[in-house]
Design a protein around this motif. Structure first.
Motif, PDB file in Angstrom:
ATOM      1  N   ILE A  70      62.858  46.674 -13.659  1.00  0.00           N
ATOM      2  CA  ILE A  70      61.577  46.765 -12.945  1.00  0.00           C
ATOM      3  C   ILE A  70      61.164  45.455 -12.285  1.00  0.00           C
ATOM      4  CG2 ILE A  70      60.135  46.208 -14.959  1.00  0.00           C
ATOM      5  CD1 ILE A  70      59.252  48.847 -12.341  1.00  0.00           C
ATOM      6  N   TYR A  71      61.513  44.307 -12.885  1.00  0.00           N
ATOM      7  CA  TYR A  71      60.926  43.047 -12.395  1.00  0.00           C
ATOM      8  C   TYR A  71      61.436  42.672 -11.000  1.00  0.00           C
ATOM      9  CZ  TYR A  71      58.660  42.980 -16.761  1.00  0.00           C
ATOM     10  OH  TYR A  71      57.859  43.366 -17.805  1.00  0.00           O
ATOM     11  N   ALA A  72      62.729  42.889 -10.754  1.00  0.00           N
ATOM     12  CA  ALA A  72      63.244  42.602  -9.411  1.00  0.00           C
ATOM     13  C   ALA A  72      62.597  43.551  -8.405  1.00  0.00           C
ATOM     14  CB  ALA A  72      64.765  42.753  -9.403  1.00  0.00           C
ATOM     15  N   ARG A  73      62.405  44.789  -8.817  1.00  0.00           N
ATOM     16  CA  ARG A  73      61.822  45.782  -7.905  1.00  0.00           C
ATOM     17  C   ARG A  73      60.370  45.448  -7.572  1.00  0.00           C
ATOM     18  NH1 ARG A  73      63.043  51.247  -6.762  1.00  0.00           N
ATOM     19  NH2 ARG A  73      64.748  51.297  -8.250  1.00  0.00           N
ATOM     20  N   VAL A  74      59.585  45.099  -8.606  1.00  0.00           N
ATOM     21  CA  VAL A  74      58.171  44.774  -8.362  1.00  0.00           C
ATOM     22  C   VAL A  74      58.069  43.484  -7.549  1.00  0.00           C
ATOM     23  CG1 VAL A  74      55.977  44.157  -9.458  1.00  0.00           C
ATOM     24  CG2 VAL A  74      57.348  46.012 -10.396  1.00  0.00           C
ATOM     25  N   ARG A  75      58.898  42.491  -7.898  1.00  0.00           N
ATOM     26  CA  ARG A  75      58.893  41.248  -7.124  1.00  0.00           C
ATOM     27  C   ARG A  75      59.191  41.522  -5.654  1.00  0.00           C
ATOM     28  NH1 ARG A  75      64.181  38.215  -8.008  1.00  0.00           N
ATOM     29  NH2 ARG A  75      64.728  39.978  -6.687  1.00  0.00           N
ATOM     30  N   ASP A  76      60.219  42.349  -5.385  1.00  0.00           N
ATOM     31  CA  ASP A  76      60.610  42.600  -3.994  1.00  0.00           C
ATOM     32  C   ASP A  76      59.573  43.433  -3.246  1.00  0.00           C
ATOM     33  OD1 ASP A  76      62.837  41.193  -4.652  1.00  0.00           O
ATOM     34  OD2 ASP A  76      64.190  42.923  -4.752  1.00  0.00           O
ATOM     35  N   SER A  77      58.895  44.351  -3.956  1.00  0.00           N
ATOM     36  CA  SER A  77      57.940  45.240  -3.277  1.00  0.00           C
ATOM     37  C   SER A  77      56.541  44.651  -3.199  1.00  0.00           C
ATOM     38  CB  SER A  77      57.834  46.584  -4.017  1.00  0.00           C
ATOM     39  OG  SER A  77      59.052  47.247  -4.029  1.00  0.00           O
ATOM     40  N   PHE A  78      56.113  44.001  -4.304  1.00  0.00           N
ATOM     41  CA  PHE A  78      54.712  43.562  -4.389  1.00  0.00           C
ATOM     42  C   PHE A  78      54.570  42.039  -4.375  1.00  0.00           C
ATOM     43  CE2 PHE A  78      54.835  47.736  -6.269  1.00  0.00           C
ATOM     44  CZ  PHE A  78      53.593  48.316  -6.085  1.00  0.00           C
ATOM     45  N   GLY A  79      55.669  41.314  -4.605  1.00  0.00           N
ATOM     46  CA  GLY A  79      55.610  39.855  -4.662  1.00  0.00           C
ATOM     47  C   GLY A  79      55.718  39.344  -6.090  1.00  0.00           C
ATOM     48  N   PRO A  80      56.079  38.064  -6.261  1.00  0.00           N
ATOM     49  CA  PRO A  80      56.320  37.504  -7.599  1.00  0.00           C
ATOM     50  C   PRO A  80      55.080  37.488  -8.492  1.00  0.00           C
ATOM     51  CG  PRO A  80      56.680  35.844  -5.882  1.00  0.00           C
ATOM     52  CD  PRO A  80      56.433  37.136  -5.184  1.00  0.00           C
TER      53      PRO A  80
END
Ligand code: FES
Length: 497
Positions: A70-80
Motif C-alpha cells: 500500500i505505501y508505494a501506491r499511496v505515495r505515488d497517488s497521494f504523495g509521501p
C-alpha cells in the motif's frame, strides 16, 4: 466463531432517542460505538443479525499496518505525506487495541509479531524494494529481508516490526459488554431499513420502530444506505480460508502475505494441546463467479504442500470491498451532510482500519479532526486517481446487468437441477434462482438482486446466491446475508409459475 459464545442482545421493540445511532455491529461499528461512549455520548447500535458475526466473525485478524504493497501506491497517488499519515493512523490503531485490551483486561490472544509481504519470484523483487522505500519514508520500521519464518524460500520480503494478531471476537465482545455496562444500547436482529437525514435524523427498522438521533454512522461493511454513491467506487471480492493445527515448533512467527498464486496469506493462532492453528487465506474471486469448489481445492493443496501433514479442520470464506484508489472511506458520507457518517472500503484490512474508523468517526462527531481526516474522507473524488478503476468496474457491472439478462438460463428447466445444486431458470419470462435440496425440495426466489437489479449467481461451495455487480449475498430462502442489498429476494412459487 467456534471459540466464543454466541451473543443474545435483544431486538429493538419500541421507538427510542439517542445522541448517535450506529448501524452495523462489526468491528467498525462496535469500535465507533465504544469510542463514542468513552467520549460521553449516548449511543445506540443496531445490528441486522448478531454482533461481530458477519465479515468480522470470519476475518483472519491480522492487526497490521503492512497492507500488502500500500505505501508505494499511496505515495505515488497521494504523495509521501499521505503515505506517512496512512502509516501513522494505522499504527496508532494497532496500539489502541493493545492499550484498550490492557486497560479493560481483555484476554484476546494479542500477540506481537512482525508483518511480511513477500515474493517467491525474483520478478516481484522490484515491487518489494519499492515498498520498503515507501514504508521507510512513511516512518515505519521496515526492512528488506530474504529470510522469513516461512518453511519455503522467498526471493525477498518487506518486514515491518511491532505488528500484531489477535482474536477479534474476544476483543469486540468484551468491548460490547463494557459499552453496555456504561449505558450504551445494543440491539441485535434489528435491521435498519430507512434513513431520514433531518435534524435530528431518523433511522427506521424493519419492524417499523424509529431511532431518533443527532448523528448516524453507517458501518454495515458495504453501506446499506449509499447516499454517497460509493457503490460506483468500490469493488467487492471474496476470499477463502483454510485452517488446521501445526506443531508449535513449526510456527512461522509472523503474519505473511503475497500477491502471487492469486494471493496467499499466512498466520497462526493459539490452539489446543500446545499446537498452533495455521490459517491460510487466498484464491480471491468476484462474488457470483463459478468454480468456488475448485478455489477451495487449490487453496487446500497449497496449504498442505507448504505445511506438509496439516489436517484441514476449518474452512470458511470472507468478503472485502476495495475503494478505487485503495484508501478506505471513513468520514462524512456525502458533501451535503454533517450528520451522517460512513466507514467502508477497507480492502481486506479491516482490523486496524476498523479500529481506526471508530477513533476517527468518534473524533469527528465530537468535534475534533485528527490529522488523517482528509486522507480517508469519502467525499474526496480525484478522477485522475480513480477514473481507471471506476470505468473498469462500471463496465463490468454493465456487462452483468445487460449480459446476464440476455444470456440463456443456466438450465432449461428446474428438472435439470440436481440435488444440492442451484441455477437461474427462466420461468414465465422471469429469471428465477432455484435451488434443489438433498431431499428434492425446490426453493425458488427472484434472481433479480434487490440492490440495483443484476442477476444473482449460485455459489456451489457456500450454497448461497451472490450478485456479481456489488457483492450482495442471499440465502436460498432469499434472505440477505450481505449488503449492499437490504431487502430479501422475493419468493417464487415454482408450482404455480
Ligand atoms: Fe448491486 Fe446486486 S449488489 S445490483
Amino acid at each position: 466463531m467456534d471459540t466464543t459464545a454466541a451473543t443474545s442482545y435483544p431486538a429493538l421493540t419500541g421507538d427510542i432517542e439517542t445522541d448517535v445511532v450506529v448501524v452495523g455491529g462489526g468491528i467498525a461499528g462496535l469500535c465507533t460505538a465504544w469510542e463514542l461512549t468513552e467520549a460521553g455520548q449516548r449511543v445506540v447500535l443496531v445490528e441486522a443479525d448478531r454482533i461481530a458475526a458477519g465479515v468480522t466473525g470470519y476475518t483472519t485478524a491480522k492487526l497490521s499496518v503492512l497492507h500488502t504493497l500500500i505505501y508505494a501506491r499511496v505515495r505515488d497517488s497521494f504523495g509521501p505525506e499521505a503515505a506517512r499519515l496512512y502509516g501513522e493512523s494505522q499504527q496508532q490503531a494497532v496500539e489502541r487495541v493493545a492499550a484498550v485490551a490492557s486497560r479493560l483486561d481483555i484476554d484476546c490472544e494479542l500477540e506481537r509479531v512482525p508483518a511480511y509481504t513477500y515474493s517467491e519470484s525474483p520478478d516481484g523483487l522490484d515491487a518489494i524494494r519499492d515498498e520498503v522505500a515507501a514504508a521507510t519514508e512513511a516512518g515505519l520500521a521496515a526492512s528488506l529481508v530474504t529470510e522469513t519464518g516461512l518453511p519455503f524460500p522467498v526471493a525477498g520480503a518487506i518486514r515491518v516490526e511491532n505488528q500484531a494478531q489477535f482474536h477479534p471476537r474476544k476483543y469486540l465482545l468484551a468491548l460490547a459488554e463494557d459499552l453496555a455496562a456504561r449505558g450504551g444500547q445494543i440491539f441485535e436482529r434489528t435491521r435498519a431499513t430507512g434513513l431520514d437525514e433531518g435534524d435530528p435524523c431518523t433511522v427506521t427498522t424493519e419492524a417499523g420502530h424509529t431511532i431518533t438521533a443527532r448523528q448516524v454512522v453507517i458501518a454495515t461493511h458495504y453501506p446499506v444506505f449509499d447516499r454517497g454513491l460509493l457503490f460506483a467506487r468500490m469493488e467487492p471480492r471474496r476470499e477463502l480460508v483454510v485452517a488446521g493445527p501445526i506443531p508449535a515448533e513449526l510456527d512461522p512467527q509472523g503474519v505473511f502475505i503475497t500477491t502471487e498464486h492469486n494471493t496467499r496469506s499466512v498466520r497462526t493462532a493459539p490452539y489446543r494441546d500446545g499446537q498452533r492453528l495455521l490459517i491460510v487465506t487466498g484464491e480471491h474471486f468476484t462474488p457470483g463467479t463459478d468454480g468456488v469448489v475448485e478455489h477451495w481445492e487449490k487453496l487446500t493443496a497449497w496449504a498442505q504442500d507448504r505445511f506438509p501433514g496439516t489436517p484441514i479442520e476449518y474452512r470458511w470464506a470472507t468478503q472485502d470491498n476495495t475503494s478505487a484508489d485503495k484508501v478506505p472511506f471513513i468520514g462524512r458520507f456525502h458533501p451535503g451532510t454533517s450528520r451522517v457518517y460512513v466507514a467502508t472500503g477497507f480492502g481486506g484490512w479491516g482490523m486496524s482500519t476498523g479500529v481506526l474508523a471508530g477513533q476517527l468517526l468518534a473524533a469527528l462527531i465530537t468535534g475534533t479532526e485528527p490529522p488523517w481526516t482528509r486522507l480517508y474522507d469519502p467525499r474526496r473524488l480525484n478522477l485522475a486517481r480513480e477514473a481507471g478503476s471506476m470505468l473498469k468496474l462500471q463496465a463490468k457491472v454493465a456487462g452483468h446487468f445487460v449480459g446476464d439478462r440476455l444470456r440463456p438460463s443456466h438450465v432449461d428447466s428446474v428438472d435439470d437441477i440436481g440435488p444440492d445444486a442451484g441455477a437461474v431458470v427462466r420461468i414465465g419470462g422471469r429469471h428465477c434462482a432455484v435451488y434443489r435440496d438433498d431431499a428434492g425440495g425446490l426453493h425458488a426466489v427472484s434472481a433479480r438482486c434487490t440492490h440495483l437489479g443484476c442477476i444473482v449467481h449460485f455459489n456451489d461451495a457456500e450454497t448461497a446466491w451472490e450478485c456479481p455487480c456489488h457483492g450482495s449475498r442471499f440465502g436460498i430462502d432469499g434472505s440477505v446475508i450481505q449488503g449492499p442489498a437490504n431487502t430479501p429476494l422475493s419468493q417464487v412459487d415454482v408450482a404455480r409459475s
